[in-house]
Design a protein around this motif. Structure first.
Motif, PDB file in Angstrom:
ATOM      1  N   CYS A   1       0.809  -1.227   0.000  1.00 35.83           N
ATOM      2  CA  CYS A   1       0.000   0.000   0.000  1.00 35.83           C
ATOM      3  C   CYS A   1       0.839   1.273   0.000  1.00 35.83           C
TER       4      CYS A   1
ATOM      5  N   VAL B   1      -5.132  -3.583   1.756  1.00 39.58           N
ATOM      6  CA  VAL B   1      -5.249  -4.791   0.935  1.00 39.58           C
ATOM      7  C   VAL B   1      -5.506  -6.008   1.812  1.00 39.58           C
ATOM      8  N   ALA B   2      -4.811  -6.089   2.943  1.00 38.53           N
ATOM      9  CA  ALA B   2      -5.010  -7.216   3.861  1.00 38.53           C
ATOM     10  C   ALA B   2      -6.425  -7.222   4.423  1.00 38.53           C
ATOM     11  N   ARG B   3      -6.912  -6.072   4.820  1.00 41.47           N
ATOM     12  CA  ARG B   3      -8.259  -5.996   5.408  1.00 41.47           C
ATOM     13  C   ARG B   3      -9.325  -6.397   4.391  1.00 41.47           C
ATOM     14  N   ASP B   4      -9.161  -5.950   3.150  1.00 47.72           N
ATOM     15  CA  ASP B   4     -10.106  -6.340   2.092  1.00 47.72           C
ATOM     16  C   ASP B   4     -10.002  -7.831   1.794  1.00 47.72           C
ATOM     17  N   SER B   5      -8.803  -8.398   1.932  1.00 50.60           N
ATOM     18  CA  SER B   5      -8.617  -9.837   1.708  1.00 50.60           C
ATOM     19  C   SER B   5      -9.322 -10.646   2.789  1.00 50.60           C
TER      20      SER B   5
ATOM     21  N   ILE C   1      -1.736 -13.737   1.892  1.00 56.60           N
ATOM     22  CA  ILE C   1      -1.402 -12.312   1.980  1.00 56.60           C
ATOM     23  C   ILE C   1       0.105 -12.119   1.853  1.00 56.60           C
TER      24      ILE C   1
ATOM     25  N   ASN D   1       1.312 -12.856  -1.703  1.00 54.91           N
ATOM     26  CA  ASN D   1       1.011 -11.742  -2.596  1.00 54.91           C
ATOM     27  C   ASN D   1       1.890 -10.537  -2.282  1.00 54.91           C
TER      28      ASN D   1
ATOM     29  N   PRO E   1      -7.329  -7.808  -3.773  1.00 59.66           N
ATOM     30  CA  PRO E   1      -7.755  -8.388  -2.487  1.00 59.66           C
ATOM     31  C   PRO E   1      -8.798  -9.490  -2.623  1.00 59.66           C
ATOM     32  N   ARG E   2      -9.757  -9.307  -3.526  1.00 57.65           N
ATOM     33  CA  ARG E   2     -10.792 -10.342  -3.663  1.00 57.65           C
ATOM     34  C   ARG E   2     -10.201 -11.648  -4.191  1.00 57.65           C
TER      35      ARG E   2
ATOM     36  N   ILE F   1      -7.037 -12.635  -3.543  1.00 58.24           N
ATOM     37  CA  ILE F   1      -6.282 -13.192  -2.415  1.00 58.24           C
ATOM     38  C   ILE F   1      -7.228 -13.928  -1.474  1.00 58.24           C
ATOM     39  N   GLY F   2      -8.326 -13.259  -1.114  1.00 55.57           N
ATOM     40  CA  GLY F   2      -9.292 -13.871  -0.200  1.00 55.57           C
ATOM     41  C   GLY F   2      -9.931 -15.112  -0.784  1.00 55.57           C
TER      42      GLY F   2
END
Length: 228
Positions: free
Chosen positions: A60, A76-80, A126, A129, A137-138, A140-141
């Motif tokens: 980020c 990015v982590a939080r969205d993942s 995470i 990536n 993020p989507r 990754i998740g």
């Protein structure tokens, strides 16, 4: 070795058994161990080891990258976490400790091995990536979600076999009839790429491999259409 392991100098108090019992691949559990031992080469850690590098997060570029940031606070982590369906764990008031190690130990102590496994797989994705920085993020998740479900399915199948499942209950590959060739097909869809991957494998009536093929198609189609 017993002296070294038992020494206060090297011992870190925490729920280490919870990490090793997590329902996740060993590579993901090992990442969790490295995180809790302070071995991950985050930029703040590298600087402590006198490696010259910038401190900002490579994903980020907003804050200093340490374990807490890259896995829990980075946008990015939080969205993942959200894409993997794990937001309730991320925002749980029980897991708001001020360092990543204590957060991990708290999750291991309060959640089931399955949930810990999901979290472990997500953290591995995470970090993976973070080193490649190629996925949204989507993605990754979703990758973490699918990878854990695949692992769970394999473990469930293995446990059924151990518990006495008969051969008749299992799906097995059958050889084709004499003078026939069997072709097995599998299709995968790469989310967001607009491409479909196809794999073919040909075997003779003895079950011996004859030839195979893999191919990309520049379209996304249904599994029925793809395998047909």
């Amino acid at each position: 070795m017993r002296y070294i392991i038992g020494s206060d100098k090297y011992h870190v108090v925490g729920n280490w058994n919870g990490i090793w019992k997590a329902q996740a691949p060993h590579k993901a559990r090992h990442l969790l161990w490295c995180l809790c031992r302070g071995c991950l080469p985050t930029r703040s850690r590298l600087l402590q080891r006198r490696v010259e590098c910038t401190l900002n997060c490579p994903v980020c570029d907003d804050e200093i990258e340490d374990e807490l940031h890259i896995f829990f606070r980075c946008a990015v982590a939080r969205d993942s976490w959200s894409a993997a369906g794990m937001s309730s764990v991320l925002h749980n008031a029980t897991y708001q400790q001020t360092n990543a190690m204590n957060r991990i130990f708290a999750v291991c102590s309060n959640e089931s091995s399955d949930t810990v496994g999901r979290v472990t797989m997500l953290l591995w994705c995470i970090w993976h990536n973070r080193n490649d920085n190629v996925q949204m993020p989507r993605q990754i998740g979703r990758h973490a979600f699918d990878a854990w479900n695949d692992l769970y399915t394999v473990h469930k199948l293995q446990s059924n076999i151990v518990s006495g499942t008969t051969d008749g209950d299992l799906l097995r590959w059958d050889k084709p009839a004499l003078d026939w060739v069997k072709c097995n097909v599998d299709v995968a869809f790469v989310s967001g790429s607009g491409r479909t991957s196809v794999g073919l494998c040909f075997r003779d009536n003895s079950g011996h491999f004859m030839t195979g093929m893999t191919q990309w198609q520049q379209t996304v189609i249904s599994s029925v259409e793809g395998e047909a």
